[in-house]
Design an enzyme around this catalytic site. Structure first.
Site: not given
Ligand SMILES: CC(C)(COP(=O)(O)OP(=O)(O)OC[C@H]1O[C@@H](n2cnc3c(N)ncnc32)[C@H](O)[C@@H]1OP(=O)(O)O)[C@@H](O)C(=O)NCCC(=O)NCCS
Length: 331
Positions: A113, A288, A258
């Site tokens: 990520c 995500n 994020h």
């Protein structure tokens, strides 16, 4: 020395929309649980055979068109992903081939990520040193082929989505504009808290029938620990970015955290004392998308007219590794 500017951005998400309710046919979950715990209402899944490089190629074409550039104008590809199309070679070369290019270097970045920020930091160094002038920076993920769609895997399966975001980066001499700073961190003590064990060269063989039957091929996560660290490390990294550049939270036009969980983004916002309009979130629609999350959100900010010349953009990420970091950019 020049600074690094974002020449253009692009995104691509697959057509297939998977709403929370769809998961109830495979596992014990509910739209209400997913929405209240994560903020996610839907995500996209790639079509069968559609690869991360394919999605990145579509996003790149859009970014090239917006910049008035041709693929041949690119002189380097940095491809960030935790879900490579193949164990090897890296996915950057497949994207390069899809774009009809050969010869330019392709670097794959495996920092999950935080991948896009690691990639940005490398690109920034190369551009400032004059080594490359048109770097394609990619974050692209296909999670849907690697999720445990049974109740056993429900904590992770509902969180992730597929998609790609890209940026074309180049040098600018314009006063004060460009990437002001990047800060990167990692702590391998937490490597197994968000982890996928197989296939792996650490195993003999890399992939066995037992790995499949016992679900080692699927990611596992300690959600509470990840939540705790993400909601601490991201604000910490943003404060560092601000302090380094002698700026205050009130100077931020847009913070893109994020997109891991809307509750995490909200905690980051509160800890930094930011207004709601200073923090951009789109996890509701995409889940995500790991390395794709920041560039996809950035493209939506740019296309939505949320960033004007001279605005302060701050990016912050946290992910598996653990890895985390931030970037400050004068747009
Ligand atoms: C995963 C996450 C949403 C779970 O939320 P939470 O508030 O910690 O969950 P809770 O403690 O309230 O609930 C856990 C319970 O929900 C259950 N559960 C997990 N996933 C579920 C789902 N999709 N549907 C229904 N129930 C679920 C668990 O089995 C557990 O049940 P139990 O209490 O009977 O054992 C949260 O921990 C999180 O977002 N963590 C960070 C994840 C992340 O961002 N990862 C990527 C980082 S880059």
């Amino acid at each position: 020395m020049p600074r690094t500017e974002f020449i253009s951005t692009g995104l691509y998400v697959p057509d297939r929309v998977v709403k929370n309710d769809e998961f109830t046919q495979w596992m014990d979950t509910s739209d209400e649980w997913i929405r209240t715990r994560t903020g996610i209402t839907e995500r996209r899944w790639a079509a069968v055979g559609q690869t991360g490089a394919d999605m990145a190629c579509e996003a790149t074409k859009l970014a090239l068109q917006r910049a008035g550039l041709k693929a041949a104008d690119l002189d380097c590809i940095i491809y960030c992903t935790l879900s490579p199309d193949h164990f090897f070679p890296g996915t950057g070369v497949f994207l390069q081939r899809n774009l009809g290019l050969a010869g330019i270097p392709c670097l794959d970045v495996r920092n999950q990520c935080t991948g896009f920020l690691y990639g940005l930091s490398i690109a920034d160094g190369w551009i400032r040193s004059g080594q490359y002038k048109r770097i394609l920076l990619v974050g692209s993920e296909v999670h849907s082929t690697g999720m445990d769609l049974t109740t056993r895997g429900r904590d992770l399966a509902v969180l992730f989505g597929d998609g790609a975001g890209v940026a074309i980066l180049g040098p600018t001499e314009a006063d004060g504009r460009g990437v002001l700073s990047t800060h990167l961190f990692a702590d391998g003590h937490y490597a197994e808290l968000l982890f996928c064990d197989a296939p792996a060269s650490a195993r003999h063989p890399r992939l066995s029938q037992d790995d499949i039957e016992t679900a080692r091929i699927f990611p596992v996560m300690n959600g509470k620990e990840v939540f705790k660290h993400a909601s601490t490390r991201m604000p910490e990294s943003v404060r560092l970015a601000l302090d380094t550049n002698h700026l205050a939270a009130s100077d931020i036009k847009i913070l893109i955290p994020h997109q891991a969980n809307l509750r995490i983004s909200e905690m980051v916002r509160r800890q930094l004392d930011l207004r709601e309009d200073q923090v951009f979130n789109n996890i509701q629609r995409y889940g995500n998308t790991t390395a794709g999350s920041i560039p996809i959100a950035l493209d939506e900010c740019v296309q939505g007219g949320l960033l004007g010349r001279g605005d302060l953009l701050v990016l912050a990420a946290f992910g598996s590794g653990f890895t985390w970091g931030s970037a400050a950019i004068r747009w």
